[in-house]
Design an enzyme around this catalytic site. Structure first.
Site, PDB file in Angstrom:
ATOM      1  N   ARG A 276       0.864  -1.193   0.000  1.00 17.48           N
ATOM      2  CA  ARG A 276       0.000   0.000   0.000  1.00 17.48           C
ATOM      3  C   ARG A 276       0.893   1.233   0.000  1.00 17.48           C
ATOM      4  O   ARG A 276       1.693   1.417   0.914  1.00 17.48           O
ATOM      5  CB  ARG A 276      -0.905  -0.010   1.233  1.00 17.48           C
ATOM      6  N   GLU A 348      -5.046  -7.196  -4.684  1.00 11.96           N
ATOM      7  CA  GLU A 348      -5.785  -6.531  -5.752  1.00 11.96           C
ATOM      8  C   GLU A 348      -4.817  -5.799  -6.675  1.00 11.96           C
ATOM      9  O   GLU A 348      -4.122  -4.876  -6.253  1.00 11.96           O
ATOM     10  CB  GLU A 348      -6.786  -5.553  -5.133  1.00 11.96           C
ATOM     11  N   SER A 351      -8.805  -3.157 -10.998  1.00  9.28           N
ATOM     12  CA  SER A 351     -10.211  -2.928 -10.706  1.00  9.28           C
ATOM     13  C   SER A 351     -10.811  -2.405 -11.993  1.00  9.28           C
ATOM     14  O   SER A 351     -10.369  -1.392 -12.515  1.00  9.28           O
ATOM     15  CB  SER A 351     -10.315  -1.895  -9.581  1.00  9.28           C
TER      16      SER A 351
END
Length: 415
Positions: A276, A348, A351
């Site tokens: 992150r 992830e 998206s």
RNA sequence: GGAGAGUUGCCAGAGCGGUUGAAUGGGACGGUCUCGAAAACCGUUGUAUCCUUACGGGUACCCAGGGUUCGAAUCCCUGACUCUCCGCCA
């Protein structure tokens, strides 16, 4: 933005959407304010009509060299009233606009309903988790052993979450960006655009980042400019307030950009290594399509993002987001989650979303429809892909027992 | 950063504070003519919103936002953008 007329006609549906998305737009207040607005508007327009007529009369009297002083005096009073009404109306319109900007997009039919990611639906899985005959290390350990990153120095010059890539790490990242750009250009026929990283407020509103997410954005106060959180923002807004020829659709753009996110409220979450970050690089694909083509476009774009992962032989799954996990502007989103064998988690990396006409309405992006009338088009975008987590997956997937990395195998994929 | 010029309809380009949603030209579309086409001629050609079953009508919009005025594309102020010149600079 949701059309106020749609809200009036389908307020139950809209309220359900607000609730299912964990938003808090006050639909009843919006409808009440709109009703007030329409009433005032009507009065105002009738008054304007009288005023316009009187102005014509005054003009003709004056042309005939007559005396219009009586009428002029009457009109003076009316002018004050018109001005007053106009101000009220402007104030209401402004408030209504602000409230409307806070109404989220409505989830597409069939999207799983649920308050958070626990209701997400795994719709596909590709490949297998790799087996190692040694203890798999995580990317940070691998990066340290091979001098691929210098996170402490990144933290020193900027802060944590601002990574420094070094040596083969920097070269690998650059190669990945180039590979993905070329892949979408040549195999999926996207037109590359290279866009500004700083955008104005209107642009951020156009794609739906503002007003909701202002705290998550880096902002340059002096110029009221925002650092983009994704290339979606500048690329989608490229055609803001335009009417595009019908035969120019679909428009397909791919863009590489750095992305900046404050990640407010997520301190201490998934912070190890590159998981992150406040700044990262991403290749983004964006499409502008006719409304009837958006469903198919969404499916295609998911596949286009998948092919990047497939090229590297990385195990991943495709997740259909539940209503509560959908972004403010999205009506249907699929996430790609790649398996990171050393970290032991799915991450992830992409998206892919369809926004219907939500963004088009906000940004004023229209096309000339078959009937010759301007109509809002549909916008979609997807990461294709974001580099940090892709780096994680690749490094962990291609690691060697001795702590090294099979760089040659990685390179082979990209040649 | 300083000085000046500009921003009007799909494009080019007029526009005196009052009958201008906007001249004129081009383009596009329809028609006449033609075996067909070109040319010529005639007509149509913005967006949004409200009222109306419809026909039709109202209101708003001449970069954006304010102001002056009975009335603003037209006058005043602020801002954005474009162009030219000067300064600075990768």
């Amino acid at each position: 933005m949701i059309d106020i007329r749609f809200i009036n006609a389908n307020h139950k549906l809209v309220k359900a959407a607000v609730q299912n998305k964990n938003e808090k737009a006050d639909i009843d207040s919006i409808m009440a304010l709109d009703e007030e607005r329409r009433g005032l508007q009507f009065v105002f327009e009738n008054l304007r009509k009288l005023q316009n007529q009187a102005s014509q009369e005054i003009a003709s009297i004056k042309r005939a060299k007559g005396d219009a002083s009586q009428l002029l005096q009457e009109m003076g009073e009316m002018a004050a009233e018109v001005k007053n009404l106009n101000q009220k109306l402007a104030e209401i319109n402004q408030r209504l606009e602000a409230m409307l900007l806070g109404v989220p997009n409505i989830p597409a039919a069939g999207v799983p309903v649920g308050k958070d990611e626990s209701a997400n639906r795994v719709v596909k899985s590709w490949g297998e988790k790799p087996e190692f005959d040694f203890e798999a290390k995580d990317h940070l350990t691998i990066a340290e052993a091979n001098d691929l990153l210098d996170l402490p120095r990144g933290a020193k010059i900027s802060g944590s979450g601002f990574p420094v890539y070094k040596g083969l790490g920097a070269q690998l990242e650059r190669a990945l960006i180039n590979f993905m750009l070329n892949y979408h250009i040549h195999h999926h026929h996207y037109t590359e655009v290279s866009v500004p990283l700083l955008v104005n407020r209107q642009t951020m509103i156009g794609t739906g980042q503002l007003p909701k997410l202002e705290d998550d954005m880096y902002h340059v106060d002096l110029d009221d400019l925002f650092l983009i959180p994704t290339a979606e923002v500048p690329v989608t807004n490229l055609y803001a307030n335009e009417v595009l020829p019908g035969d120019s659709l679909p428009i397909k753009h791919v863009a590489y950009s750095a992305c900046f996110r404050r990640e407010a409220g997520s301190y201490g979450k998934d912070t190890r290594g590159l998981q992150r970050l406040h700044q990262f690089n991403k290749v983004e694909i964006v499409r502008f399509v006719k409304p009837e083509e958006s469903q198919q476009a969404l499916d295609e774009m998911v596949q286009e993002a998948e092919r990047i992962l497939q090229a590297f032989g990385l195990h991943y799954r495709v997740v259909e987001l539940a209503t509560g996990d959908l972004s403010f502007a999205s009506e249907h989103t699929y996430d790609l989650e790649v398996w990171a064998p050393g970290t032991g988690r799915y991450l992830e990396v992409s998206s892919v979303s369809c926004f219907g006409d939500f963004q088009a309405r906000r940004a004023g992006i229209r096309y000339r429809a078959a009937d010759g009338k301007p109509a809002f088009l549909h916008t979609l975008n997807g990461s294709g892909l974001a580099t940090p987590r892709l780096m994680i997956a690749i490094l962990e997937h291609y690691q060697k027992q001795d702590g090294g990395v099979h760089f040659k195998d990685i390179l082979k994929v990209m040649l």
